[in-house]
Design an enzyme around this catalytic site. Structure first.
Site, PDB file in Angstrom:
ATOM      1  N   HIS A 170       1.810   4.766  -2.753  1.00 55.82           N
ATOM      2  CA  HIS A 170       2.010   6.207  -2.578  1.00 55.82           C
ATOM      3  C   HIS A 170       3.364   6.622  -3.149  1.00 55.82           C
ATOM      4  CE1 HIS A 170      -1.504   7.164  -0.224  1.00 55.82           C
ATOM      5  NE2 HIS A 170      -1.205   6.322   0.752  1.00 55.82           N
ATOM      6  N   HIS A 184       3.292   6.897  -6.840  1.00 54.23           N
ATOM      7  CA  HIS A 184       2.590   8.124  -7.219  1.00 54.23           C
ATOM      8  C   HIS A 184       3.560   9.307  -7.174  1.00 54.23           C
ATOM      9  CE1 HIS A 184      -1.485  10.483  -6.702  1.00 54.23           C
ATOM     10  NE2 HIS A 184      -0.895  10.712  -7.862  1.00 54.23           N
ATOM     11  N   HIS A 227       0.830  -1.206   0.000  1.00 53.92           N
ATOM     12  CA  HIS A 227       0.000   0.000   0.000  1.00 53.92           C
ATOM     13  C   HIS A 227       0.866   1.260   0.000  1.00 53.92           C
ATOM     14  CE1 HIS A 227      -3.473   2.582   1.262  1.00 53.92           C
ATOM     15  NE2 HIS A 227      -2.494   3.272   1.832  1.00 53.92           N
ATOM     16  N   GLU A 228       1.781   1.346   0.949  1.00 56.43           N
ATOM     17  CA  GLU A 228       2.597   2.556   1.058  1.00 56.43           C
ATOM     18  C   GLU A 228       3.495   2.733  -0.164  1.00 56.43           C
ATOM     19  OE1 GLU A 228       2.055   4.849   3.104  1.00 56.43           O
ATOM     20  OE2 GLU A 228       0.639   3.718   4.325  1.00 56.43           O
TER      21      GLU A 228
END
Length: 679
Positions: free
Chosen positions: A472, A475, A468-469
């Site tokens: 980020h 992105h 998940h991280e």
């Protein structure tokens, strides 16, 4: 201090402008902040003193290039204060917070600057600007207007007071929470009390005790949410109760770290500020500049989910009670433990048995990195020659498939008393064509560190969190924009979780899982039978997970639906009433975060915005369906997602970017199916 002696006074000469951490000392921060404030205000004065009519070139460009010293020191300092705090950083952050709020107000509330921006906004139809430049003017005009740039001078002074007081209060909330989390860590005298945990987890508890000078004992540190992951394995019921009780005591047991009055003061001031800015509530103020647009849209969506989630949780609770029998009534600290028993009985799935297959280094290199290489063609090379801000933080250089540089990725995996709870991504350097900046991003997690020489075995949830991280981080790495304002993850708060949630899908994708899920001792791959059973149980316990999340999201909305003048005196009573009103007041399913340790909403920038996770998950679930329909882990799919969504950063309306990627708006049905709420 001479300019040459302060590493923040000029851009770093290290690769990718990586901050020179080896040269940074505590004494550098305060003068760098002071000079950063002074420099940027001088740059703003130069813009507003220009006697020429406002143009994009004489207003927006210098505005975007202003404040570079301040940005350099702020990015480094606030990363350090969250991941490696000290008495010095805690004190300086409390000192800096109101100064930073005042500095931001001095810019956003400057009537001359606002007049120039408004003039450009009014002339947009006749200006020859590209799409990103037009959007820059639109965003500045919207944000300055919402920030109060059009208020009277008297109201601006009141607003400045609110902002400075709130910055102090929210900073204090975070520091209290960190201190209380450390103070309430649970100490055990004997390893037998930790029966059910694996060797690595017990080793980590022994190591945590050793670091606190408690040799021979065992310390279980608390995590940010109410429910600790160890509750699923600890066999002794009284031990589980001790752990849950400690978690829920944060911020409410009196003393210097009590957060109850801070919660009341923060919500009151936010409501008063919202009224000053022309909004009925703080929730209305926040959502006005998000994709949701208003609190009613949030309420409609969360309300649609709350009733079936609560119903499913009650059904799950009955199954757990049946497992227990008449011995005792299921309590909150029993839920995770008996959930695993029911999961094993119903689906023959033992999530704890997966831990030996999730050795951290393999998960990182052969899972997280491998998925990114397969999907986007990027590669990773560790750079031990580059110093990060802490010895445990590791630096990786990232390249595109053609060998061109993409940026630096820093991973800080382990928990420590100086690190706040949870997991997150921070930028240290954000890409911008205007400034010629590269990209440096950081992922922080809180994985317990085992003793030296022992493997770090991740839980299922920790593995998912790393994927998940890293979403980020991608992105931040992939965004290619002209203007600093749109760099990386600078998107609407209720959109920012979307790319990270999408990246979670690769954790269990067959080709990815087969590449990294290898038993750390035997070398055997995770049996496909175990994976199949896991998939079969995907909707299992989703009533609980959805309910505890929605309880927190709706609690956040309730606090910020208060109007100026409404008086709350009892935090616990307000919580109870708010949860009862939405049917999520089940004692066995506590809210994921109670108010006094709800860092997202009272110190983390998600105030009236914690709904963002499930709001973004609508897009995520719809995107997962798109990948499945279009062949999955293919380079052309990755390129499309990178180009049309991740790569645009904040340079266009996010829902417009989503339509460009998907070909239509997102639909909610995939989310309902995922969470077992479609029946």
């Amino acid at each position: 201090m001479a300019e040459s002696s302060n590493p923040f006074f000029a851009p770093s000469t290290l690769p990718y402008q990586l901050p020179p951490f080896a040269d940074i000392r505590d004494e550098h921060y305060r003068p760098a902040f002071a000079q950063g404030f002074e420099e940027q205000l001088a740059e703003i004065r130069a813009i507003t003193a220009d006697s020429d009519a406002p143009t994009f070139e004489n207003t927006m460009i210098p505005l975007e290039t202003s404040g570079q010293t301040l940005l350099r020191v702020a990015e480094v300092f606030f990363n350090k204060s969250s991941s490696d705090s000290s008495d010095f950083t805690n004190a300086l952050e409390e000192e800096i917070a109101p100064l930073l709020a005042a500095h931001q107000d001095a810019i956003r509330l400057d009537p001359r600057l606002y007049s120039r921006i408004k003039t450009l906004h009014d002339q947009l139809g006749s200006l020859d600007l590209d799409a990103e430049s037009r959007y820059l003017v639109e965003r500045y005009h919207a944000e300055f207007t919402l920030a109060g740039a059009g208020l009277s001078d008297e109201d601006k002074e009141t607003l400045k007071d609110y902002n400075q007081r709130l910055s102090t209060l929210t900073t204090r909330f975070e520091k209290n929470l960190l201190a209380d989390t450390n103070e309430l860590a649970v100490v055990f005298d004997d390893a037998s009390e930790l029966e059910g945990l694996g060797e690595g987890e017990i080793s980590a508890a022994a190591e945590a005790a050793k670091e606190r000078g408690l040799d021979g004992k065992f310390v279980v540190t608390l995590v940010l949410p109410t429910g600790h992951p160890y509750l699923a394995a600890l066999t002794e019921r009284d031990v589980r109760e001790r752990l849950m009780t400690a978690s829920r005591a944060r911020g409410i047991h009196g003393g210097d770290n009590d957060n109850r009055q801070l919660v009341l003061d923060i919500t009151r001031l936010r409501a008063e500020r919202a009224r000053l800015l022309g909004f009925d509530t703080h929730a209305a103020y926040v959502t006005a500049d998000q994709t949701a647009k208003n609190p009613q849209a949030v309420a409609d969506m969360l309300g649609r989910l709350a009733t079936p989630a609560a119903r499913n949780a009650r059904a799950e609770q009955a199954d757990l009670q049946e497992q227990i029998g008449d011995a005792f009534e299921l309590a909150a600290w029993d839920w995770a433990y008996y959930t695993e028993k029911v999961r094993q009985a119903t689906y023959d799935v033992d999530v704890a048995a997966m831990r030996p297959y999730f050795e951290a280094e393999r998960v990182l290199r052969d899972g997280v990195f491998y998925a990114a290489t397969r999907l986007y063609g990027i590669t990773f090379t560790e750079r031990p020659d580059l110093d990060a801000y802490h010895p445990e933080a590791r630096v990786f250089e990232v390249h595109n498939e053609d060998g061109s540089p993409l940026g630096l990725y820093i991973l800080d995996l382990y928990t420590r008393d100086s690190k706040r709870g949870g997991a997150w991504m921070n930028p240290l350097i954000s890409q911008s064509e205007l400034l010629g900046n590269p990209t440096v991003v950081v992922n922080n997690l809180n994985v317990p560190k085992p003793a030296a020489g022992e493997p770090t075995l991740l839980s299922y949830d920790e593995t998912n969190t790393l994927f998940h991280e890293f979403g980020h981080a991608l992105h931040g790495l992939f965004a290619r924009v002209t203007y600093p304002k749109f760099a990386g993850t600078n998107v609407f708060r209720d959109f920012v979780e979307f790319p990270s949630q999408v990246n979670e899908m690769w954790m269990l994708w067959p080709e990815i899982l087969a590449n990294y899920a290898v038993h750390y001792q035997t070398g055997e791959r995770m049996p496909q039978e175990l994976v199949d059973k896991l998939h079969a149980s995907e909707a299992f316990n989703e009533g609980f997970h959805t309910s505890e999340y929605l309880a927190a999201a709706l609690l956040d909305q309730a606090w910020h639906a208060l109007t100026a003048g409404e008086t709350v005196t009892d935090v616990a009573a307000f919580e109870a009433d708010a949860l009862q009103a939405v049917g999520l007041d089940n004692p066995a399913v506590p809210t994921r975060y109670a108010s006094t340790y709800f860092a997202h909403t009272f110190s983390g920038g998600y105030d009236a915005g914690y709904y963002s996770y499930i709001w973004s998950e609508v897009l995520d679930a719809d995107t997962v369906e798109w990948f499945k329909e279009n062949g999955g882990l293919l380079r052309e799919n990755g390129d499309r997602f990178r180009l049309r969504l991740l790569g645009v950063g904040g340079s266009k309306d996010p829902l417009e970017a989503y339509r460009d990627f998907r070909g239509r708006d997102a639909v909610i049905e995939p989310l309902l199916k995922r969470r077992g709420l479609d029946s």
